[in-house]
Design a protein around this motif. Sequence first.
Motif, PDB file in Angstrom:
ATOM      1  N   GLY A 139      95.034  16.076 -13.239  1.00  0.00           N
ATOM      2  CA  GLY A 139      95.188  15.371 -14.503  1.00  0.00           C
ATOM      3  C   GLY A 139      96.581  14.795 -14.660  1.00  0.00           C
ATOM      4  O   GLY A 139      97.457  14.997 -13.812  1.00  0.00           O
ATOM      5  N   ASP A 140      96.792  14.094 -15.761  1.00  0.00           N
ATOM      6  CA  ASP A 140      98.064  13.419 -16.003  1.00  0.00           C
ATOM      7  C   ASP A 140      99.240  14.374 -16.133  1.00  0.00           C
ATOM      8  O   ASP A 140     100.336  14.082 -15.658  1.00  0.00           O
ATOM      9  N   ALA A 141      99.036  15.529 -16.794  1.00  0.00           N
ATOM     10  CA  ALA A 141     100.148  16.468 -16.979  1.00  0.00           C
ATOM     11  C   ALA A 141     100.700  16.923 -15.626  1.00  0.00           C
ATOM     12  O   ALA A 141     101.910  16.913 -15.405  1.00  0.00           O
ATOM     13  N   CYS A 142      99.813  17.295 -14.722  1.00  0.00           N
ATOM     14  CA  CYS A 142     100.255  17.722 -13.392  1.00  0.00           C
ATOM     15  C   CYS A 142     100.885  16.554 -12.623  1.00  0.00           C
ATOM     16  O   CYS A 142     101.908  16.715 -11.974  1.00  0.00           O
ATOM     17  N   ALA A 143     100.272  15.395 -12.689  1.00  0.00           N
ATOM     18  CA  ALA A 143     100.766  14.233 -11.946  1.00  0.00           C
ATOM     19  C   ALA A 143     102.153  13.809 -12.403  1.00  0.00           C
ATOM     20  O   ALA A 143     102.944  13.302 -11.617  1.00  0.00           O
TER      21      ALA A 143
END
Length: 56
Positions: free
Chosen positions: A33-37
Motif C-alpha cells: 500500500g501507499d504507507a509502506c511505499a
Amino acid sequence: MTTVMQMKCACPHCLCIVNLSDSVMKDGRAFCGDACANGHPPGSSGCGHTGCGCYS
C-alpha cells in the motif's frame, strides 16, 4: 520457467504478501500500500491489513 506472482511487501517491517498485479510499485519494488511505499511518513500508521503489525 517460473513466473513470480506474489512476494513479501518490500517494507522491512511489514508481513504482507502482495500480488504483483495489484501492488504499489515504487523504485522497482512491490509494496502492499501507499504507507509502506512512501516509508511511513509522519502521521501515517501501519499498512492497515489485518494481522500485520507494521508500524501500528
